[in-house]
Every structure is written in C-alpha cells, then in structure tokens.
Motif scaffolding. Structure first.
Motif, short mmCIF file in Angstrom:
data_model
loop_
_atom_site.label_atom_id
_atom_site.label_comp_id
_atom_site.label_asym_id
_atom_site.label_seq_id
_atom_site.Cartn_x
_atom_site.Cartn_y
_atom_site.Cartn_z
N SER A 64 17.16 -10.53 -3.55
CA SER A 64 16.15 -9.57 -3.08
C SER A 64 14.76 -9.98 -3.55
O SER A 64 13.77 -9.43 -3.09
N HIS A 65 14.72 -10.90 -4.53
CA HIS A 65 13.46 -11.39 -5.10
C HIS A 65 12.65 -10.25 -5.74
O HIS A 65 11.42 -10.29 -5.75
N CYS A 66 13.36 -9.25 -6.27
CA CYS A 66 12.68 -8.10 -6.89
C CYS A 66 12.54 -8.25 -8.40
O CYS A 66 11.84 -7.47 -9.03
N GLY A 67 13.22 -9.24 -8.98
CA GLY A 67 13.12 -9.43 -10.43
C GLY A 67 14.33 -8.99 -11.21
O GLY A 67 14.40 -9.21 -12.42
N TRP A 68 15.27 -8.34 -10.55
CA TRP A 68 16.50 -7.88 -11.18
C TRP A 68 17.67 -8.25 -10.29
O TRP A 68 17.50 -8.40 -9.07
N PRO A 69 18.88 -8.35 -10.83
CA PRO A 69 20.05 -8.59 -9.96
C PRO A 69 20.18 -7.46 -8.94
O PRO A 69 19.98 -6.29 -9.28
N SER A 70 20.49 -7.83 -7.71
CA SER A 70 20.64 -6.85 -6.64
C SER A 70 22.01 -6.97 -5.99
O SER A 70 22.47 -8.08 -5.73
N PHE A 71 22.61 -5.83 -5.73
CA PHE A 71 23.91 -5.75 -5.08
C PHE A 71 23.78 -4.77 -3.93
O PHE A 71 22.99 -3.83 -3.99
N TYR A 72 24.59 -4.94 -2.87
CA TYR A 72 24.51 -3.97 -1.78
C TYR A 72 25.59 -2.90 -1.86
O TYR A 72 25.56 -1.94 -1.08
N ALA A 73 26.50 -3.00 -2.82
CA ALA A 73 27.53 -1.97 -3.00
C ALA A 73 28.23 -2.16 -4.34
O ALA A 73 28.40 -3.29 -4.79
N PRO A 74 28.66 -1.04 -4.96
CA PRO A 74 29.48 -1.17 -6.17
C PRO A 74 30.90 -1.57 -5.79
O PRO A 74 31.28 -1.51 -4.62
N LEU A 75 31.69 -1.95 -6.77
CA LEU A 75 33.09 -2.30 -6.54
C LEU A 75 33.82 -1.15 -5.86
O LEU A 75 34.57 -1.35 -4.93
N ALA A 76 33.59 0.06 -6.32
CA ALA A 76 34.14 1.27 -5.71
C ALA A 76 33.20 2.42 -6.08
O ALA A 76 32.58 2.41 -7.15
#
Length: 139
Positions: A64-76
C-alpha cells in the motif's frame, strides 16, 4: 469485551519491551517505514506479538506504500475486534486482537486499492510476529 488472555499491566510490562507495550497495550503507533514487516514478502502467518494468536496470512498482505504492513483481510473475523476510534479529530476503526485486546492498528475502507475487500488493515509491525511457512522464526 472479555478476552481469553487476561494480564495486568505489570505482567504485560514484564513480557513486552517498552516499545511493544506502548503500541500493544497503550494503542500507540510505530513510526512509518520503520517496522520489520513493512516490506517483507516472506510467506507465512502473522501472529499477535502479545499472545501468539494467528491474525493474518501473507496471502492477504499487499503493498500500500503507507509505511506500515497492509492486509486486505484478517485470517478470520473472530480473530480481531473493531473499536470506534475518535482520536485525532476523526473517526477511524481500531483493530485489536480478539484474544488479548492488544492494539494492532486500524482498518480503512474505500481507498481504491485493487484488493478483494477494498479494505486496508494498517497494522503496526511491532504488534506482530511472522511465522514463515517453513517453520517458526527461531527454528
């Protein structure tokens, strides 16, 4: 919410570094582009640093180039808790570990990323540990 893992601040301070405690237990934020997992491409499972609950998988991590790790969904969905955050003069959605209540980061929607959920879970690296697919980090 009642958490499965319950510890006093004193107990958390014994287990976490000062920086980890500030983010995980006091809802702090690490500086952008400084976190261990911001740009990692390692395949594996991201766990809560405080209680080791599996939270995210590398397959949902994106740049995402926002400076933090980015995910689009949690595991559950039952792995995270959502809290309305009205700090800093805006309304955001805080993301916490549903097992221990530790602060992970925030989730944002509608930013236009080409992800299946149109969400960006902006998570502090210091809130996570990464277990590579081929085994634990210390193996």
């Amino acid at each position: 919410m009642t958490y499965q893992v319950k510890k006093s601040d004193a107990e958390w301070r014994e287990e976490l570094s000062a920086d980890e405690f500030k983010v995980l237990r006091q809802a702090g934020t690490e500086a952008p582009f400084t976190g261990e997992y911001t740009d990692t491409k390692t395949v594996g499972v991201y766990r809560c640093r405080a209680c080791k609950t599996e939270l995210f998988r590398s397959e949902t991590k994106f740049d995402s180039h926002c400076g933090w790790p980015s995910f689009y969904a949690p595991l559950a969905e039952d792995r995270v808790e959502y809290i309305e955050d009205r700090s800093f003069g805006s309304v955001r959605t805080e993301v916490r570990c549903a097992n221990c209540g530790s602060h992970l980061g925030h989730v944002f929607e509608g930013e236009g990323y080409g992800t299946p959920t149109d969400q960006r879970y902006c998570i502090n690296s210091i809130s996570l540990t990464l277990e590579p697919e081929d085994g634990p980090e210390d193996a």
